[in-house]
Design a protein around this motif. Sequence first.
Motif, PDB file in Angstrom:
ATOM      1  N   ARG A 146       1.126  -3.243  -4.805  1.00 33.34           N
ATOM      2  CA  ARG A 146      -0.603  -2.843  -4.853  1.00 33.34           C
ATOM      3  C   ARG A 146      -1.402  -3.681  -3.745  1.00 33.34           C
TER       4      ARG A 146
ATOM      5  N   GLU B 171      -4.606  -2.979  -1.651  1.00 37.13           N
ATOM      6  CA  GLU B 171      -5.336  -2.949  -1.393  1.00 37.13           C
ATOM      7  C   GLU B 171      -6.107  -3.893  -0.232  1.00 37.13           C
TER       8      GLU B 171
ATOM      9  N   GLU C 107      -5.608  -2.318   3.059  1.00 37.73           N
ATOM     10  CA  GLU C 107      -6.925  -1.601   2.732  1.00 37.73           C
ATOM     11  C   GLU C 107      -8.355  -2.052   2.844  1.00 37.73           C
ATOM     12  N   ARG C 108      -8.301  -2.877   2.648  1.00 40.92           N
ATOM     13  CA  ARG C 108      -9.563  -3.617   3.043  1.00 40.92           C
ATOM     14  C   ARG C 108      -9.577  -3.974   4.135  1.00 40.92           C
TER      15      ARG C 108
END
Length: 548
Positions: A25, A29, A32-33
């Motif tokens: 996870r 994250e 994706e950033r």
Amino acid sequence: MPSVAFYARYSSDNQRDASIEDQLRLCRERAEREGWHIIGSYSDRSISGASLIRPGIQSLMSDAQDQKFNIVMSESLDRISRDQEDIAGIYKRLAFAGIRMVTLSEGDISELHIGLKGTMGALFLKDLADKTRRGLRGRVESGKSGGGNSYGYRVVRKADANGEPIRGDREIDAFEAKVVRRIFTDYAAGKAPRVIAHELNAEGIAGPRSAGWGPSTIHGNVKRGNGILNNELYVGKLVWNRQRFLKDPETGKRVARLNPKDEWITQEVPDLRIIDDALWLEVKERQATIRKKYVDADGNGLSATKRKRYLFSGLMKCGECGGGYSLVYRDQFGCSTVKNKGTCGNRTQVVREDLESRVLKALRDNLMAPELFKEFCDEYTREINRLRMEASGDLGAKRAELKKVEAQIEKMIQAVMDGFYTPSMKDKMPLLEARKAELIHDLEHAEEPPALLHPTMAEEYRKQVDELFEALADDTTRLEASDDIRSLVGRIVVSPGKDDAVDLWLEGDLAGILTLAAGKKVPAHPEDERVLLTLVAGVGFEPTTFRL
């Protein structure tokens, strides 16, 4: 857009499956950033980072070589590996494939991280091992178990005032203690461990870990202190640190090493005594007498009774239990499970000379029948050569395309030098350069296809077989010929036949057969294995199994 693959792991000291999802996870994250395209994830659950024998990391490295992604991301470098050599090897291979390593803790990984974090990971493992051993030693010196449980005892489960479990307490199991006394008494009276094991199995008495009894379970190894007859706990002595375990860097498996005797920790635990001193000494005296009988003047164990290797030793299997067939009486082979445990019903024995002659005759008459093997070889050769020509053709097409692309680039450069220029040339040149780089990379990393198999493979095979049998009859070449003959045999299955006869089934080893047929000393090309089953079934010829 860069593509990224995640790797997550937790070790046996952190038994929490959710840890994997937490790591993934956080990686997701971050990706994706950054705007990276996520290809997938790889993970290893409850596996130490001290070894690369992990399915997840192996799959990751395999896909990295195929360049399925540009970046490998993990929570931290020690999730990928804690071994200095391994982490350096992973980094080197990823760098060669043009793939970045990024972790949430360290950022972009460089040679500096590999050196520092690799050393820190190795020190962490050593420190963890030292702390564990220190804790175990303290427990042993207080009379508690240092790990594991011996036959004859059961674990005492209780908690302290705070509800925390108290570890290391054992108590005598009355039934198992009775079995231990019986084993010691029978052995001291002259019974062999094999006989004792047979009797216990016949009465349905379960052994350690609820398994069947075998001779080695009883006699064990005197130096290492294992086996029922060597466990000093039965006379009220808890011995710890008798041996240490090292991890084999090649296999990742633990290997036992005996520690010097002055490093052993011995603690008296009289409440756990099962055997009295007199019976213990009787057993030790008999063990010493037997050891002396089988050790020569140089101290080499079993040298006086060392058995020579026979032609098909290790290749014979029992048709009922699947266990090995070994020499049980003079020149007779029998089921090892019957001999050692008495739990198999196959009591069939076969004379060594009879077995060898039947197998050799079958090899020559069946497995090497010219008309059958020629049919197989013809079809096999056609299919393998087709696959190899396709691979060769693909390389040829790429070489031709590379020449064409280079010619187009050269013409465009010449046109610019001659003063001719259009806007479309500016757009086309990067595409041609990119395709040129891609073709060069593919050709540099492509394996040249193996040479085509010769159409006279069957004739070569028959010739090699005849030479093998001639060499087998000559004492000067018999040893080498024996190894080659053994390479043709997968296994020999022995089963009881009708009227006290012995049924033998020979399973040939296709890899060995094809290696010999090709006249090579190296195994067949890996791609050969992919078509074996379909070819064998397709032509109706099955060289792998037949009755002798």
